[in-house]
Scaffold this motif. Structure first.
Motif, PDB file in Angstrom:
ATOM      1  N   LEU A  23       4.960  -1.254   4.331  1.00  0.00           N
ATOM      2  CA  LEU A  23       5.243  -2.259   3.305  1.00  0.00           C
ATOM      3  C   LEU A  23       4.108  -3.278   3.208  1.00  0.00           C
ATOM      4  CD1 LEU A  23       7.218  -3.409   1.231  1.00  0.00           C
ATOM      5  CD2 LEU A  23       8.308  -4.671   3.102  1.00  0.00           C
ATOM      6  N   THR A  24       3.583  -3.681   4.337  1.00  0.00           N
ATOM      7  CA  THR A  24       2.462  -4.625   4.346  1.00  0.00           C
ATOM      8  C   THR A  24       1.243  -4.023   3.661  1.00  0.00           C
ATOM      9  OG1 THR A  24       3.279  -5.597   6.396  1.00  0.00           O
ATOM     10  CG2 THR A  24       0.982  -6.026   5.826  1.00  0.00           C
ATOM     11  N   VAL A  27       1.852  -3.958  -0.082  1.00  0.00           N
ATOM     12  CA  VAL A  27       1.690  -5.279  -0.710  1.00  0.00           C
ATOM     13  C   VAL A  27       0.209  -5.615  -0.849  1.00  0.00           C
ATOM     14  CG1 VAL A  27       2.074  -7.749  -0.356  1.00  0.00           C
ATOM     15  CG2 VAL A  27       3.946  -6.149  -0.037  1.00  0.00           C
ATOM     16  N   THR A  42       5.711   0.048  -3.041  1.00  0.00           N
ATOM     17  CA  THR A  42       6.195  -1.164  -2.393  1.00  0.00           C
ATOM     18  C   THR A  42       7.696  -1.337  -2.605  1.00  0.00           C
ATOM     19  OG1 THR A  42       4.042  -2.198  -2.716  1.00  0.00           O
ATOM     20  CG2 THR A  42       5.872  -3.664  -2.248  1.00  0.00           C
ATOM     21  N   THR A  43       8.169  -1.018  -3.789  1.00  0.00           N
ATOM     22  CA  THR A  43       9.598  -1.128  -4.077  1.00  0.00           C
ATOM     23  C   THR A  43      10.406  -0.179  -3.206  1.00  0.00           C
ATOM     24  OG1 THR A  43       9.142  -1.790  -6.350  1.00  0.00           O
ATOM     25  CG2 THR A  43      11.352  -0.955  -5.879  1.00  0.00           C
ATOM     26  N   GLY A  46      10.112  -1.136   0.493  1.00  0.00           N
ATOM     27  CA  GLY A  46      10.817  -2.401   0.706  1.00  0.00           C
ATOM     28  C   GLY A  46      12.325  -2.215   0.789  1.00  0.00           C
ATOM     29  N   HIS A  49      13.068  -0.319   4.078  1.00  0.00           N
ATOM     30  CA  HIS A  49      12.941  -1.221   5.217  1.00  0.00           C
ATOM     31  C   HIS A  49      14.117  -2.198   5.281  1.00  0.00           C
ATOM     32  CE1 HIS A  49      11.382  -3.927   8.230  1.00  0.00           C
ATOM     33  NE2 HIS A  49      11.509  -4.926   7.374  1.00  0.00           N
ATOM     34  N   GLY A  50      14.514  -2.716   4.148  1.00  0.00           N
ATOM     35  CA  GLY A  50      15.625  -3.671   4.120  1.00  0.00           C
ATOM     36  C   GLY A  50      16.918  -3.089   4.663  1.00  0.00           C
TER      37      GLY A  50
END
Length: 112
Positions: A23-24, A27, A42-43, A46, A49-50
């Motif tokens: 994710l980093t 971004v 990223t979406t 993200g 990961h969430g």
């Protein structure tokens, strides 16, 4: 405490850590390098990961409560999934500490 509790935590720590690093990088690619397709990447990462971080929190809390950690240590472990690469270092430290405890409490195997 069973070894499976530590194993579940370790797996989720690695999964969460890898997704957070991805994710980093996503971004950085999206905003820093402005690469096409980085927004979708990223979406997806993200969201993954969430949701997996929530599972990590459950497993880390379960591990901490069974290991009878103080609140400060438990918070330290819970927040490790929010800092890129921190989950790897915290997981290693926790595993070393608890593997010694688990090995010491394992029942002796009877020899014939």
């Amino acid at each position: 405490m069973k070894k499976s509790v530590l194993t579940r935590y370790r797996v989720m720590a690695y999964v969460t850590g890898v997704l957070l690093v991805l994710l980093t990088l996503g971004v950085i690619a999206k905003y820093g390098l402005q690469i096409d397709g980085a927004a979708k990447f990223t979406t997806v990462i993200g969201i993954a990961h969430g949701w997996l971080y929530v599972i990590y929190l459950v497993f880390a809390f379960d591990l901490g409560s069974k290991a009878k950690w103080p609140v400060a240590k438990q918070l330290w472990v819970l927040l490790a999934g929010t800092v890129p690469t921190a989950a790897f270092f915290v997981e290693r430290r926790v595993s070393r500490e608890l593997e010694g405890r688990i090995a010491g409490t394992a029942p002796a195997v009877a020899e014939a």
